[in-house]
Design an enzyme around this catalytic site. Sequence first.
Site, PDB file in Angstrom:
ATOM      1  N   ASP A 186      -6.702  -8.177  11.530  1.00 22.68           N
ATOM      2  CA  ASP A 186      -6.778  -7.210  10.500  1.00 22.68           C
ATOM      3  C   ASP A 186      -5.437  -6.400  10.424  1.00 22.68           C
ATOM      4  O   ASP A 186      -5.159  -5.569  11.418  1.00 22.68           O
ATOM      5  CB  ASP A 186      -7.985  -6.334  11.011  1.00 22.68           C
ATOM      6  CG  ASP A 186      -8.147  -5.043  10.280  1.00 22.68           C
ATOM      7  OD1 ASP A 186      -7.345  -4.790   9.341  1.00 22.68           O
ATOM      8  OD2 ASP A 186      -9.490  -4.601  10.248  1.00 22.68           O
ATOM      9  N   HIS A 187      -4.644  -6.454   9.153  1.00 22.14           N
ATOM     10  CA  HIS A 187      -3.529  -5.863   9.274  1.00 22.14           C
ATOM     11  C   HIS A 187      -3.393  -4.498   9.122  1.00 22.14           C
ATOM     12  O   HIS A 187      -2.251  -3.950   9.047  1.00 22.14           O
ATOM     13  CB  HIS A 187      -2.643  -6.690   7.984  1.00 22.14           C
ATOM     14  CG  HIS A 187      -1.248  -6.641   8.381  1.00 22.14           C
ATOM     15  ND1 HIS A 187      -0.418  -5.841   9.324  1.00 22.14           N
ATOM     16  CD2 HIS A 187      -0.211  -7.426   7.819  1.00 22.14           C
ATOM     17  CE1 HIS A 187       0.976  -6.232   9.516  1.00 22.14           C
ATOM     18  NE2 HIS A 187       1.009  -7.169   8.387  1.00 22.14           N
TER      19      HIS A 187
END
Length: 262
Positions: free
Chosen positions: A231-232
């Site tokens: 999850d950036h």
Amino acid sequence: PPSPVSVPTPAAPRAAPLPVVPAVSIPIGKDKTERIKGVQKAMVKSMTEANSVPLFGYCDEIDVTKLVMLRESAKALTAATGMKFSYMPFIIKATSMALHQFPILNASVDKECENITYLASHNIGIAMDTIEGLIVPNVKNVQSLSVYEIAAELNRLHIVGLEGKLSTADMTGGTFSLSNIGAIGGTYAKPVVLPPQVAIGALGKFQVLPRYDEEGNVKKTHIMNVSWSADHRVIEGATMARFSNVWKAYLENPATMTIYLR
Ligand code: CAO
């Protein structure tokens, strides 16, 4: 009258050989619409939710030659138990050991992504392919399990999962996930993070390939590829890469795992 000049008719161009078309065996019947239900319906919900998360992808190849040898010994040692001893227990343990150094990867975020919770237990979810569809039960508290205990729990989850009898406890509380798509085939994948988790890894198939050793000689090497997604919003690419390097070091030299094993 002058006799007509006979012009030779050009030879018809030789037709290229036709590709061999296999006999069509697909029965052509009526279109069929089915209700999406059960495990598939759950996948619609979880994947739709997952789609709102911007993902960072990172891939690498792992030299698993020593792991292949270690697993052969483990398999022989435990053969009498009738238990399946695949590569997964080692890979799951290495994941937990690397997570100790990167607790942000064993975390969960709330729906609005305003809070991140660092989770104490390493409950590693394992994607399983079943007749019903994709399920992801998790091995609880991997941080305090031996490789043998992980193998036993994985066997239990696999057997019960194939029977469609996993409990809610088995299916909930996962903190990080792995998908061994290589058991079916392929090298790299693009796994989807399962919210509220923040990272997942997909494992490619073990292959025997030529690689160079330090002296420049070609050697027969067992290679496995890994594809991470994170999850950036909360995980930086550098974090994922550093985590992967630690994980890779454990798997490439499993002796280091035994030194630090708890
Ligand atoms: N490369 C090569 N061989 C592999 C392998 C890989 N990546 N993974 C497993 N194998 C081997 C095992 O070592 C075992 O070999 P032996 O017969 O010599 O012991 C054999 O293949 C069967 O292993 P397995 O698949 O039964 O066991 P596992 O613990 O490795 O994996 C499970 C269990 C449940 C992860 C796997 O069966 C599975 O379902 N994989 C699919 C996951 C999936 O669908 N992912 C996509 C999710 S997103 O849609």
